[in-house]
Enzyme design. Structure first.
Site, short mmCIF file in Angstrom:
data_model
loop_
_atom_site.label_atom_id
_atom_site.label_comp_id
_atom_site.label_asym_id
_atom_site.label_seq_id
_atom_site.Cartn_x
_atom_site.Cartn_y
_atom_site.Cartn_z
N LYS A 80 0.80 -1.31 0.05
CA LYS A 80 -0.14 -0.05 0.02
C LYS A 80 1.06 1.23 -0.08
O LYS A 80 1.95 1.28 0.70
CB LYS A 80 -0.86 -0.05 1.55
CG LYS A 80 -2.12 1.07 1.33
CD LYS A 80 -2.91 0.77 2.59
CE LYS A 80 -3.93 1.72 2.69
NZ LYS A 80 -5.04 1.73 3.90
N SER A 155 -9.76 1.45 2.54
CA SER A 155 -9.00 2.38 1.72
C SER A 155 -7.85 1.58 0.92
O SER A 155 -7.44 2.04 0.15
CB SER A 155 -8.35 3.51 2.53
OG SER A 155 -7.55 2.78 3.71
N SER A 179 -10.34 -0.88 6.79
CA SER A 179 -9.66 -0.76 5.38
C SER A 179 -9.11 -1.88 4.82
O SER A 179 -8.48 -2.05 3.49
CB SER A 179 -8.48 0.54 5.53
OG SER A 179 -9.25 1.65 5.25
#
Ligand code: GLN
Length: 470
Positions: A80, A155, A179
């Site tokens: 990420k 996310s 997330s």
């Protein structure tokens, strides 16, 4: 080129270490797929072709020389874009950090590099990890590979999509209020939010520090345990990282669930899509058939979860984002998008004198009540099963202009975040072509148990084999 997109880490690692498959071949295949699919899916902000290829060559060489390696050696992994990566641009999904290149690796990235993974690239995310859909990224939204008109969940949107679409075999994510679990569930992959403090947060751009957890997404439960084996452990650079010893999370993963007590919290099965509810209850029945005992339980403060989370989290966001003043990192604050601005304003308000007691302090008290609910329930049952999301993956654009609706997507995930307990999201079926996931939640540091339950269920169902047609 051979299609390796369905391989799990467990399978690939055996092939690589027995010299049947070259790490280079697998890495090239994943990079090729990442590049090709990125136009449609937008799951990567940066693709690290050169670094990944060099690492794969190194792994092949070491294996040819007979060196014993970690099962993750030569495995293509997505990170990420919230994790600092030395000499690799790290944007947090925001234009503010568009040109920011860290001078060090986050501890988890450092550990993965020591295990010789091949980093395919930095995955897309809602800017600063603010969001539930993957649409808040300044680098454009990510799309769900199961239906391109729908969101992949956020996310950690790019992380879930890169695994689900076969561009990586695992991906690192962060989970502050859901997330990892939400995108895992929307993309038919497995996601772990470990216990708060189980994995070091050092070098990961902070969102809300009392809630942030580092975890990861994989195709299977076993693979998930393999990654946690590498990332879990004490870290002198992160004072919130636990000194409690980590474990071999794959050991005894096949252990039967016979006699295990599973709690079904009534508050998590009210007023939402009955089709999703039925799928979760079917999964519970499967576990009952395998010998687990099912008990109805109650977590009475559940209804305050979202309100509590959306006071504490923006308060901490407003404090953490204060450092992006244009002097030390990146561009000026004008570059903040509307969601970051909204949270800074809300958080500054709830922390300001006169409002602190009414909002922040009160929310912290309610947080304790929610935690007590879980502590009490875990005296009676071993794990809890509940949904990840009240809805199926929604259409792109459906909720972006209505923040409150977006926040409600987190209704079933924020409680494990507020209480710090671990939660594993596991695929549990489809409605039409759209995936559904369930959460297996346990007491502090029960990751091993969560894997055992998830593994037992996965062996019966193999939902992960239903990959998107892309
Ligand atoms: N959707 C939640 C939020 O926007 C959770 C985000 C996260 O876990 N990083 O706050």
């Amino acid at each position: 080129m051979t299609d390796f997109s369905n391989l799990t880490i467990h399978e690939a690692s055996k092939l690589i270490q027995s010299k049947t498959l070259k790490a280079l071949e697998l890495t090239e295949a994943c990079i090729g797929r990442a590049k090709k699919l990125n136009q449609q899916l937008n799951s990567f902000i940066t693709i690290c072709e050169e670094e990944a290829i060099n690492r794969a060559k190194k792994v092949d060489k070491l294996i040819a020389n007979g060196q014993k390696m970690n099962p993750l050696a030569g495995i293509p992994i997505g990170i990420k874009d919230l994790f600092s990566t030395k000499d690799i641009r790290t944007t947090a999904g925001s234009k503010l950090l568009e040109n920011y290149v860290p001078v060090y690796d986050a501890t988890s990235v450092y550990s993965l590099n020591n295990a010789n993974v091949c980093i395919v690239g930095k995955t897309n995310l809602d800017a600063w990890a603010h969001g539930s859909s993957g649409e808040n990224s300044d680098f454009g939204p990510t799309r769900n590979p199961h239906d391109l008109s729908r969101v992949p969940g956020g996310s950690s949107s790019g992380s879930a999509v890169s695994v689900s679409s076969g561009s990586s075999l695992a991906a690192m994510g962060t989970d502050t209020g859901g997330s990892i679990r939400l995108p895992a569930s929307f993309c038919n992959v497995v996601g772990l939010k470990p216990t708060y403090g189980r994995v070091s947060r050092y070098g990961v751009i902070a969102m809300a520090s009392s809630l942030d957890c580092i975890g990861h997404i994989t195709k299977t439960v076993y693979d998930n345990a393999l990654v946690l084996n590498v990332t879990a452990g004490e870290d002198g650079f992160d004072s919130t990282c636990t000194a409690q010893k980590s474990d071999d999370y794959t050991k005894d993963i096949e252990k039967s669930v016979k006699g295990l007590k599973i709690g079904i919290p009534k508050e998590y099965f009210e007023n939402f899509d009955w089709k999703i509810k039925n799928l979760i209850l079917e999964a519970v029945k499967k576990l009952e058939k395998l010998g687990a005992k099912i008990e109805d339980i109650s977590l009475p403060h559940t209804e305050y979860g979202v309100a509590t989370y959306y006071i504490i989290q923006p308060s901490e966001v407003s404090s953490n984002l204060a450092r992006y003043d244009g002097i030390r990192f990146g561009k000026t604050r004008e570059q903040f998008g509307s969601e970051a601005k909204r949270r800074i304003i809300l958080g500054t308000y709830t922390l300001s004198s006169g409002y602190y007691d009414a909002y922040y302090l009160k929310a912290m008290k309610v947080r304790r009540l929610i935690r007590n609910d879980f502590v009490d329930v875990f005296k009676k049952v071993d794990v809890i099963i509940c949904p990840v999301s009240p809805t199926l993956p929604f259409k792109l654009g459906e909720k972006v202009s209505d923040p409150l609706q977006m926040y409600l997507a987190d209704i079933f995930t924020v409680t494990a975040s507020l209480t710090g307990v671990p939660s594993l999201a596991v695929p549990c079926g489809f409605i039409g072509d759209l995936p559904v996931g369930m959460q297996i939640i346990g007491p502090d540091f029960s990751e091993k148990l969560l894997y055992q339950v998830g593994y037992a269920y996965e062996q019966e169902t193999n939902w992960y084999k239903k990959t998107p047609k892309i």
